[in-house]
Scaffold this motif. Structure first.
Motif, PDB file in Angstrom:
ATOM      1  N   LEU A 104      20.742  32.523 -11.770  1.00 42.68           N
ATOM      2  CA  LEU A 104      21.757  31.541 -12.508  1.00 42.68           C
ATOM      3  C   LEU A 104      22.310  32.499 -13.685  1.00 42.68           C
ATOM      4  O   LEU A 104      23.476  32.840 -13.997  1.00 42.68           O
ATOM      5  N   VAL A 105      21.242  32.889 -14.464  1.00 37.30           N
ATOM      6  CA  VAL A 105      21.526  33.602 -15.860  1.00 37.30           C
ATOM      7  C   VAL A 105      22.062  35.088 -15.415  1.00 37.30           C
ATOM      8  O   VAL A 105      22.976  35.593 -15.990  1.00 37.30           O
ATOM      9  N   SER A 106      21.781  35.747 -14.402  1.00 38.30           N
ATOM     10  CA  SER A 106      22.036  37.191 -13.909  1.00 38.30           C
ATOM     11  C   SER A 106      23.288  37.115 -13.682  1.00 38.30           C
ATOM     12  O   SER A 106      24.069  38.001 -13.849  1.00 38.30           O
ATOM     13  N   LEU A 107      23.702  36.058 -12.762  1.00 33.29           N
ATOM     14  CA  LEU A 107      25.328  35.939 -12.296  1.00 33.29           C
ATOM     15  C   LEU A 107      26.094  35.637 -13.260  1.00 33.29           C
ATOM     16  O   LEU A 107      27.262  36.029 -13.284  1.00 33.29           O
ATOM     17  N   ALA A 108      25.667  35.028 -14.296  1.00 36.81           N
ATOM     18  CA  ALA A 108      26.496  34.700 -15.440  1.00 36.81           C
ATOM     19  C   ALA A 108      26.715  35.834 -16.435  1.00 36.81           C
ATOM     20  O   ALA A 108      27.706  36.252 -16.944  1.00 36.81           O
ATOM     21  N   ILE A 109      25.478  36.646 -16.543  1.00 38.15           N
ATOM     22  CA  ILE A 109      25.623  37.738 -17.616  1.00 38.15           C
ATOM     23  C   ILE A 109      26.384  38.757 -16.871  1.00 38.15           C
ATOM     24  O   ILE A 109      27.254  39.652 -17.342  1.00 38.15           O
ATOM     25  N   ALA A 110      26.428  38.842 -15.396  1.00 38.99           N
ATOM     26  CA  ALA A 110      27.185  39.723 -14.650  1.00 38.99           C
ATOM     27  C   ALA A 110      28.972  39.486 -14.998  1.00 38.99           C
ATOM     28  O   ALA A 110      29.432  40.847 -15.012  1.00 38.99           O
ATOM     29  N   GLN A 111      29.109  38.728 -15.507  1.00 40.40           N
ATOM     30  CA  GLN A 111      30.442  38.420 -15.759  1.00 40.40           C
ATOM     31  C   GLN A 111      30.703  38.974 -17.127  1.00 40.40           C
ATOM     32  O   GLN A 111      32.075  39.122 -17.369  1.00 40.40           O
ATOM     33  N   THR A 112      30.028  39.350 -17.615  1.00 39.20           N
ATOM     34  CA  THR A 112      30.046  39.907 -19.128  1.00 39.20           C
ATOM     35  C   THR A 112      29.712  41.273 -19.183  1.00 39.20           C
ATOM     36  O   THR A 112      29.968  41.935 -20.382  1.00 39.20           O
ATOM     37  N   ILE A 113      29.484  42.164 -18.191  1.00 44.05           N
ATOM     38  CA  ILE A 113      29.266  43.446 -18.259  1.00 44.05           C
ATOM     39  C   ILE A 113      30.547  44.165 -18.623  1.00 44.05           C
ATOM     40  O   ILE A 113      31.545  44.137 -17.955  1.00 44.05           O
ATOM     41  N   PRO A 145      15.400  20.549 -28.217  1.00 42.79           N
ATOM     42  CA  PRO A 145      15.504  20.142 -26.922  1.00 42.79           C
ATOM     43  C   PRO A 145      16.491  20.529 -26.163  1.00 42.79           C
ATOM     44  O   PRO A 145      16.449  20.711 -24.478  1.00 42.79           O
ATOM     45  N   SER A 146      17.811  20.517 -26.456  1.00 45.75           N
ATOM     46  CA  SER A 146      18.956  20.818 -25.551  1.00 45.75           C
ATOM     47  C   SER A 146      18.747  22.417 -25.208  1.00 45.75           C
ATOM     48  O   SER A 146      19.607  22.490 -24.353  1.00 45.75           O
ATOM     49  N   GLU A 147      18.078  22.958 -25.613  1.00 48.99           N
ATOM     50  CA  GLU A 147      17.840  24.468 -25.131  1.00 48.99           C
ATOM     51  C   GLU A 147      16.922  24.463 -23.683  1.00 48.99           C
ATOM     52  O   GLU A 147      16.851  25.506 -23.190  1.00 48.99           O
ATOM     53  N   VAL A 148      16.486  23.365 -23.334  1.00 42.54           N
ATOM     54  CA  VAL A 148      15.609  23.303 -22.138  1.00 42.54           C
ATOM     55  C   VAL A 148      16.418  22.763 -21.054  1.00 42.54           C
ATOM     56  O   VAL A 148      16.733  21.663 -21.167  1.00 42.54           O
ATOM     57  N   ALA A 149      16.470  23.474 -19.960  1.00 44.63           N
ATOM     58  CA  ALA A 149      17.162  22.987 -18.695  1.00 44.63           C
ATOM     59  C   ALA A 149      16.320  22.966 -17.626  1.00 44.63           C
ATOM     60  O   ALA A 149      15.312  23.820 -17.545  1.00 44.63           O
ATOM     61  N   PHE A 150      16.068  21.725 -16.960  1.00 40.99           N
ATOM     62  CA  PHE A 150      15.393  21.704 -15.719  1.00 40.99           C
ATOM     63  C   PHE A 150      16.078  22.061 -14.384  1.00 40.99           C
ATOM     64  O   PHE A 150      17.351  21.902 -14.305  1.00 40.99           O
ATOM     65  N   GLY A 151      15.283  22.279 -13.536  1.00 40.05           N
ATOM     66  CA  GLY A 151      15.579  22.692 -12.075  1.00 40.05           C
ATOM     67  C   GLY A 151      14.623  22.803 -11.437  1.00 40.05           C
ATOM     68  O   GLY A 151      13.419  22.509 -11.381  1.00 40.05           O
ATOM     69  N   MET A 152      14.849  23.780 -10.017  1.00 39.18           N
ATOM     70  CA  MET A 152      14.115  23.811  -8.918  1.00 39.18           C
ATOM     71  C   MET A 152      13.030  24.807  -9.139  1.00 39.18           C
ATOM     72  O   MET A 152      11.886  24.222  -8.687  1.00 39.18           O
ATOM     73  N   PRO A 190      21.972  21.332 -22.213  1.00 38.12           N
ATOM     74  CA  PRO A 190      21.387  21.893 -20.890  1.00 38.12           C
ATOM     75  C   PRO A 190      22.354  21.618 -19.782  1.00 38.12           C
ATOM     76  O   PRO A 190      22.176  22.260 -18.621  1.00 38.12           O
ATOM     77  N   TYR A 191      23.427  20.642 -19.804  1.00 34.71           N
ATOM     78  CA  TYR A 191      24.191  20.340 -18.741  1.00 34.71           C
ATOM     79  C   TYR A 191      24.928  21.475 -17.858  1.00 34.71           C
ATOM     80  O   TYR A 191      24.955  21.395 -16.611  1.00 34.71           O
ATOM     81  N   LYS A 192      25.357  22.535 -18.593  1.00 31.05           N
ATOM     82  CA  LYS A 192      25.910  23.386 -17.909  1.00 31.05           C
ATOM     83  C   LYS A 192      25.038  24.494 -17.077  1.00 31.05           C
ATOM     84  O   LYS A 192      25.780  25.021 -16.336  1.00 31.05           O
ATOM     85  N   ILE A 193      23.966  24.178 -17.377  1.00 31.33           N
ATOM     86  CA  ILE A 193      22.898  25.123 -16.802  1.00 31.33           C
ATOM     87  C   ILE A 193      22.248  24.482 -15.454  1.00 31.33           C
ATOM     88  O   ILE A 193      21.837  25.027 -14.509  1.00 31.33           O
ATOM     89  N   GLU A 194      22.262  23.001 -15.557  1.00 32.18           N
ATOM     90  CA  GLU A 194      21.588  22.259 -14.529  1.00 32.18           C
ATOM     91  C   GLU A 194      22.463  22.141 -13.147  1.00 32.18           C
ATOM     92  O   GLU A 194      23.378  21.352 -13.415  1.00 32.18           O
TER      93      GLU A 194
END
Length: 415
Positions: free
Chosen positions: A97-106, A82-89, A254-258
């Motif tokens: 959010l994910v794309s910007l995070a992945i951008a830092q690893t290109i 269940p910790s793999e599920v993050a809630f939001g808007m 999930p806290y780092k994602i929310e």
């Protein structure tokens, strides 16, 4: 399994009775809510409408609700944790959010992102924006049949591929994608797979373990829940994502994602929507020892999928009788390759005029570009006209389709 109980299903959705004689055929823009979801939202707002994390009982009730909701959604997705599920808007904010995070690893040796011209713009523009970070974009194009074929993806992949982003089903054309095959192809070259599942949720069974995708976004508003969104990701992938959290917030899912406080009552509604699927599955199958909530959900979604194929066939028949041009899969014999979401146009009729006339007949459908500019381009449709979209879910009926077809024939005839 019993015959699909359409009358009992419709009785669970009070909006359907209250709106008569209006017909909800615009469900891709938002489905109606069962009474159990409305009750869950009302309960939260009336009884525990406080902030989480407090030491008093009502605040602890909110904490318990969120924990239970994560577990419910994880069961719906067949997630391992269940910790793999993050809630939001909404789903779009999570894609960003994910794309910007992945951008830092290109890195130059792995900087290619594969995107499609079938997808909603939310799963296109968010990745196009990474070009400023050194991303190279590779287009996986749909064929003239309105489908993405995995054999067309394979030549595009290489050791430079970092991520493949696609949808599980077209929100405009209704065509399904073999997402498990996409994930296998991506992983064979060491790439990740990002899946937009927003339009898929109300129509068929989600299974992140079987599909083996790395990230998945979904929303509640199409799946009989309020407006909210959630992100699922493999725990190891989420742990590795660089996000904005400061040191005093746990740097783990999930806290780092929310990002900030999400809307608790809508999360409660999402949990209840999963409970609706579970209850439907229990009603559809005889009692059996050892059955788990996931089993009931699978029973419900299998029945929904079968029933909706009959809706797809009826809808395609009605459109053919009206002389409509259907974009994508138009053969009723191929209903298993789609969901009952169809874009079409009538000859010599502006899409907006068609929708206006259908509204006069108390049938709600939609016109426009469907937030898919590249798809409109592939179909040869102008952005300021687009197409007409009709989108059904499992509370719709063949009788409603007959009414839709009769009204559409009058519009086509200019009556």
């Amino acid at each position: 399994m019993n015959e699909f109980p359409i009358d009992a299903v419709r009785a669970k959705f009070p909006a359907l009775e209250r709106a008569k004689p209006f017909v909800y055929f615009d469900n891709a823009a938002g489905a109606q809510l069962p009474q159990s979801v409305l009750d869950a939202v009302a309960h939260h707002l009336l009884d525990i409408n406080v902030q989480r994390g407090g030491r008093y009982e009502k605040s602890r009730d909110v904490d318990r609700m969120i924990t239970a909701a994560r577990e419910k959604v994880a069961t719906w997705l067949n997630a391992g944790d269940p910790s793999e599920v993050a809630f939001g808007m909404n789903a779009t904010s999570f894609i960003r959010l994910v794309s910007l995070a992945i951008a830092q690893t290109i890195a130059p040796e792995r900087n290619q992102f594969v995107i499609t011209d079938l997808d909603h713009d939310a799963n296109v523009a968010t990745w196009l924006a990474l070009k400023r970070f050194g991303a190279e974009i590779v287009w996986w194009k749909m064929r003239d049949d309105g489908r993405l074929h995995v054999e067309d993806l394979l030549p595009l992949l290489s050791r430079k591929t970092k991520l493949v982003a696609c949808t599980a089903v077209s929100h405009a054309l209704g065509s399904l994608v073999d997402v498990a095959a996409v994930a296998r192809a991506a992983h064979n070259v060491g790439a990740e797979m990002f899946l937009d599942c927003v339009h898929y949720g109300p129509h068929a069974l989600i299974d992140v373990q079987d599909w083996d995708c790395d990230y998945l976004v979904c929303s509640g508003y199409k799946a009989f829940a309020p407006h909210m969104g959630f992100l699922w990701g493999k725990r190891a992938k989420l742990l590795a994502l660089p996000t904005f959290r400061e040191e005093f917030i746990p740097d783990e899912p999930p806290y780092k994602i929310e990002a900030g406080t999400f809307i608790f009552e809508n999360v409660s509604g999402m949990s209840a929507a999963v409970g609706y699927f579970e209850a439907l599955g229990r009603d559809l199958s005889p009692p059996s020892a050892g059955q788990m909530p996931r089993d009931h959900i699978a029973t419900a979604m299998t029945a929904i999928r079968s029933y909706e194929q009959s809706l797809s066939r009826g809808l395609l028949d009605a459109l053919a009788r009206a002389g409509a041009t259907v974009y994508g899969i138009s053969e009723r014999t191929r209903a298993d390759e789609r969901v009952p979401t169809v874009c079409f146009n009538l000859p010599h009729k502006h899409p907006a005029d068609v929708v206006e006339r259908m509204a006069e007949a108390n049938i709600g459908i939609r016109d426009g570009h469907m937030y898919a500019p590249r798809l409109m381009g592939r179909l040869g449709l102008a952005m300021d006209r687009g197409a007409v979209r009709v989108s059904l879910v499992h509370y719709n009926t063949l009788d409603e389709i007959h009414r839709f077809g009769d009204a559409l024939k009058k519009v086509a005839a200019g009556a």
